[in-house]
Design an enzyme around this catalytic site. Structure first.
Site, short mmCIF file in Angstrom:
data_model
loop_
_atom_site.label_atom_id
_atom_site.label_comp_id
_atom_site.label_asym_id
_atom_site.label_seq_id
_atom_site.Cartn_x
_atom_site.Cartn_y
_atom_site.Cartn_z
N ASP A 87 10.17 -65.16 126.05
CA ASP A 87 8.74 -65.49 125.97
C ASP A 87 8.17 -65.42 127.37
O ASP A 87 8.90 -65.58 128.36
CB ASP A 87 8.52 -66.90 125.40
N ASP B 216 8.49 -75.22 123.32
CA ASP B 216 9.00 -75.64 124.61
C ASP B 216 8.87 -77.16 124.68
O ASP B 216 7.91 -77.73 124.18
CB ASP B 216 8.14 -74.97 125.70
#
Length: 376
Positions: A271, A92
């Site tokens: 996720d 991320d």
């Protein structure tokens, strides 16, 4: 990175596919355990491999940048060598974490200035240096630096935020294309679709992101306060535009029902911290519903956590024993619950894949959405 679309369900938009990276293959749909600071909390690499059957994990740029820091990661040869995980890693960009620091960050066109939550030190994230940071971490899949707009944002702010995210995307892509990986294997860059809960903004963002012609795409800014049905509507709008021959990653989502509904709408990758975070608080997700392991009802239930599971902890430990560990405050409880929940999430997406291939996904999904979300 390569993606092979293998099969699409006849009644829904659900698909199966295979992502190939230099660190191995990923069968989709897939769930990625979250390893925020380079570790999935309470879980060994061996357990990720053998019990959970994870194919890819996620790391977070913001946290890894702050500690252990880029010097340590580069000296180690990247995160794979640092933490011992030899399969794919996605990072991320840190955008969500930076923007959650509402009281200690300042946003400008250049990027975002923020204070570390650890020691208050001042830092700057830009679309360019976030790419460089993820290069140094060594992710197989790198995410664009974006602004994660709250689900309650008004239209004007959502539009301005989306347009800024697009400008940052262009800068990030330019820097990515002008630089090389550090550790001898290829890396891939995913743009992120934003636009909050506004259909015209989501369409505009999806079209802009699609025009960048990358190997995969992400859908961000959902599960951040908007109604669930709005989330599903936005997924449908975006996936009607994104290419069918590229993987689609829904960021930070969610419950078992959210994942099944996302798969039905054409999402390939997920996720979420929910399996481990909720597990550490005593909540177990199972194929028959949700169990609060602190409840007295489990005190004399000596049956396995899940006798049908292939996961070691599910067959060895009883519900009564796990409840005892939680009530006694034993750290082993957090570990068992985390492993169980992650193994269940990986089982769930694996079963979804099997039912898509067998042609009965729609009926199975409808039953499992109800079953997995009921309280036991």
């Amino acid at each position: 990175m390569q993606f092979e679309l293998q099969h699409t369900d006849a009644l829904t938009a659900a698909r199966t596919g295979k992502i190939t990276t230099d660190h191995g293959c990923i069968e989709t749909p897939i769930f990625m355990p979250v390893g925020t600071v380079g570790s999935v909390k309470g879980v060994h690499v061996r357990e990720l491999h053998d019990d959970i059957k994870a194919q890819i994990i996620l790391g977070n740029t913001y946290h890894l940048y702050l500690r252990p820091g880029l010097d340590v990661l580069e000296a180690a040869g990247g995160l794979h060598k640092f933490n011992g995980w030899n399969r794919p890693i996605l990072t991320d960009s840190g955008g969500f974490q930076v923007f959650s620091l509402a009281g200690t960050r300042k946003m400008k066109e250049e990027g975002v200035v923020f204070n570390s939550h650890i020691d208050g030190s001042r830092h700057l994230f830009t679309p360019e240096n976030v790419v460089e940071t993820q290069r140094t971490i060594g992710a197989d899949i790198i995410m664009a630096f974006d602004e994660c707009t709250p689900g309650t944002a008004d239209y004007r702010y959502a539009k301005e935020s989306m347009e800024r995210t697009h400008r940052w995307l262009e800068r990030g892509l330019k820097h990515f294309d002008a630089t090389e990986p550090k550790y001898g294997y290829s890396q891939t860059f995913f743009p992120i679709v934003q636009g909050c809960v506004y259909p015209d903004l989501r369409r505009a963002s999806a079209e802009f992101v699609k025009s960048q012609n990358r190997e995969g795409y992400a859908i961000g800014g959902l599960a951040v306060g908007e109604p669930t049905e709005k989330m599903y509507e936005m997924i449908e709008i975006v996936n009607d535009i994104l290419p069918t021959d590229k993987p689609r990653y829904l960021m930070g989502v969610g419950t078992p029902a959210n994942i099944l509904e996302g798969i039905a709408r054409g999402v390939d990758m997920f996720d979420c911290v929910m399996p481990t975070r909720n597990g550490r608080n005593g909540m177990l997700f199972t194929r028959n519903g949700i169990m609060n392991m602190k409840n007295k009802k489990w005190a004399n239930d000596f049956s396995p956590i899940d006798a049908e599971s292939d996961c070691f902890v599910d067959r060895v430990y009883s519900k009564a024993y796990l409840r005892h560990l939680f009530i006694a405050g034993e750290l082993l409880a957090l570990q068992i619950a985390s492993i169980h929940n992650l193994a269940f999430y990986l089982w769930l997406v694996g079963e979804a894949r099997r039912h898509i291939l067998e042609g009965d996904f729609a009926a199975w999904k409808s039953e499992m959405v109800v079953r997995t979300m009921q309280r036991l």
